[in-house]
Motif scaffolding. Structure first.
Motif, PDB file in Angstrom:
ATOM      1  N   SER A 171       0.822  -1.134  -0.042  1.00  0.00           N
ATOM      2  CA  SER A 171       0.093   0.024  -0.066  1.00  0.00           C
ATOM      3  C   SER A 171       0.797   1.329  -0.032  1.00  0.00           C
ATOM      4  N   SER A 229      -2.354   2.970  -7.508  1.00  0.00           N
ATOM      5  CA  SER A 229      -3.653   3.900  -7.879  1.00  0.00           C
ATOM      6  C   SER A 229      -2.919   4.972  -8.826  1.00  0.00           C
ATOM      7  N   ARG A 264      -4.276   5.722 -12.487  1.00  0.00           N
ATOM      8  CA  ARG A 264      -4.688   7.132 -13.031  1.00  0.00           C
ATOM      9  C   ARG A 264      -4.140   8.002 -14.377  1.00  0.00           C
ATOM     10  N   GLN A 276     -11.465  -2.034  -8.072  1.00  0.00           N
ATOM     11  CA  GLN A 276     -11.667  -2.906  -6.603  1.00  0.00           C
ATOM     12  C   GLN A 276     -12.918  -3.629  -6.349  1.00  0.00           C
TER      13      GLN A 276
HETATM   14  P1  ADP Z   1      -5.360   1.422  -1.614  1.00  0.00           P
HETATM   15  O1  ADP Z   1      -6.235   0.716  -1.160  1.00  0.00           O
HETATM   16  O2  ADP Z   1      -4.854   1.527  -3.431  1.00  0.00           O
HETATM   17  O3  ADP Z   1      -3.798   1.288  -1.199  1.00  0.00           O
HETATM   18  P2  ADP Z   1      -5.537   3.839  -0.077  1.00  0.00           P
HETATM   19  O4  ADP Z   1      -6.190   3.293   0.823  1.00  0.00           O
HETATM   20  O5  ADP Z   1      -3.810   4.101   0.176  1.00  0.00           O
HETATM   21  O6  ADP Z   1      -5.764   2.951  -1.628  1.00  0.00           O
HETATM   22  O7  ADP Z   1      -6.202   5.118  -0.681  1.00  0.00           O
HETATM   23  C1  ADP Z   1      -7.401   5.413  -1.062  1.00  0.00           C
HETATM   24  C2  ADP Z   1      -7.462   6.637  -1.773  1.00  0.00           C
HETATM   25  O8  ADP Z   1      -7.466   7.827  -1.157  1.00  0.00           O
HETATM   26  C3  ADP Z   1      -6.728   6.625  -3.091  1.00  0.00           C
HETATM   27  O9  ADP Z   1      -7.654   6.924  -4.202  1.00  0.00           O
HETATM   28  C4  ADP Z   1      -5.648   7.605  -2.909  1.00  0.00           C
HETATM   29  O10 ADP Z   1      -5.615   8.538  -4.032  1.00  0.00           O
HETATM   30  C5  ADP Z   1      -6.541   8.482  -1.851  1.00  0.00           C
HETATM   31  N1  ADP Z   1      -5.411   9.187  -0.819  1.00  0.00           N
HETATM   32  C6  ADP Z   1      -4.298   8.286  -0.391  1.00  0.00           C
HETATM   33  N2  ADP Z   1      -3.442   8.936   0.242  1.00  0.00           N
HETATM   34  C7  ADP Z   1      -4.028  10.406   0.200  1.00  0.00           C
HETATM   35  C8  ADP Z   1      -3.500  11.548   0.598  1.00  0.00           C
HETATM   36  N3  ADP Z   1      -2.305  11.769   1.433  1.00  0.00           N
HETATM   37  N4  ADP Z   1      -4.225  12.855   0.561  1.00  0.00           N
HETATM   38  C9  ADP Z   1      -5.291  12.448  -0.363  1.00  0.00           C
HETATM   39  N5  ADP Z   1      -5.899  11.367  -0.914  1.00  0.00           N
HETATM   40  C10 ADP Z   1      -5.100  10.542  -0.608  1.00  0.00           C
END
Ligand code: ADP
Ligand code: ADP
Length: 228
Positions: A43, A48, A52, A84
């Motif tokens: 993670s 992601s 994009r 997902q």
């Molecule tokens: P994943 O399940 O792919 O690991 P995350 O749980 O890390 O995804 O993130 C979920 C969503 O939140 C993603 O679409 C990501 O772009 C967004 N995101 C993650 N970190 C940040 C951040 N620091 N600020 C804003 N949006 C974020």
């Protein structure tokens, strides 16, 4: 020239107080036509973000993302995405969900599209469920509807973002074999994003391993396993 290519791609997100987060750093790789490529990493490694950039939802802050030799500057029809979560419309049955993007795009659904949709539904093993509503289906079945829906658009490139992550281990494995069967039947260029190295090695021709903070490509492995 490669079908898809990333050249020295870096991406940072602006945050508050004028700072930024470097999500990807200097990532380069190529994908050939009909190659099945998996991207694996923990993670936060930028999976992601990669999705994009490839799907044209964002432009990289540095470097180049090219598809068929031209820079990706906006979303395009040649790219299909399986998310997902299957995100089915709960008030439409399986068939209507599968044809929905075509209907949305062209305003109508030809009888040819309908029979093609039926074929896709059979291909993902849901022939007996074509008239069922999403809430009557298991998570794995819903995800298969999402795959049929993406395939009906006949994309040149299919990007799958942890498509099996919401499923239990057994269903996950079954879905993996299912996907290989579909892929053997109608080869596509696939980019498969996953947390699971096992899944990646089992499914892909090539595995890209990402390391986190900032996301970098730490290894590329070519796999040659006999396909089941
Ligand atoms: P994943 O399940 O792919 O690991 P995350 O749980 O890390 O995804 O993130 C979920 C969503 O939140 C993603 O679409 C990501 O772009 C967004 N995101 C993650 N970190 C940040 C951040 N620091 N600020 C804003 N949006 C974020
Ligand atoms: P993954 O999908 O592998 O979990 P992401 O691409 O979601 O990784 O995130 C990579 C890095 O970029 C993480 O450090 C995340 O917090 C950050 N990030 C992702 N989306 C955003 C966003 N919209 N704004 C700020 N930071 C983000």
């Amino acid at each position: 020239q490669p079908y898809v290519s990333l050249k020295n791609v870096s991406h940072s997100y602006p945050t508050d107080k004028g700072k930024s987060v470097l999500a990807l750093q200097n990532v380069s790789f190529d994908i050939e036509k009909h190659q099945f490529v998996a991207v694996v990493g923990p993670s936060g490694c930028g999976k992601s973000t990669l999705l994009r950039l490839l799907s044209g939802l964002m432009m990289p802050t540095e470097g180049q993302v090219n598809i068929f030799g031209t820079a990706v500057t906006e979303p395009r029809d040649e790219i299909g995405i399986v998310f997902q979560q299957p995100t089915l419309l709960p008030w439409l049955n399986v068939t209507e969900n599968v044809v929905f993007p075509v209907k949305h795009k062209t305003g109508r659904v030809s009888s040819q599209t309908r029979s093609q949709a039926q074929k896709m539904i059979e291909m993902v093993g849901l022939a007996d469920f074509a008239k069922r509503m999403p809430n009557e289906l298991s998570g794995g079945m819903q995800q298969r509807v999402g795959i049929a829906r993406a395939l009906l658009m006949d994309p040149e490139i299919l990007i799958m973002d942890e498509p099996f992550s919401a499923l239990d281990a057994l269903t996950r494995e079954e879905m993996g074999f299912e996907l290989l069967r579909i892929w053997n039947e109608s080869p596509k260029t696939v980019l498969f994003i996953t947390h699971s190295i096992t899944e990646a090695v089992l499914l892909a021709d090539k595995v890209l391993i990402m390391s986190p903070r900032p996301g970098r490509l730490s290894a590329q492995i070519d796999i040659q396993l006999p396909r089941p």
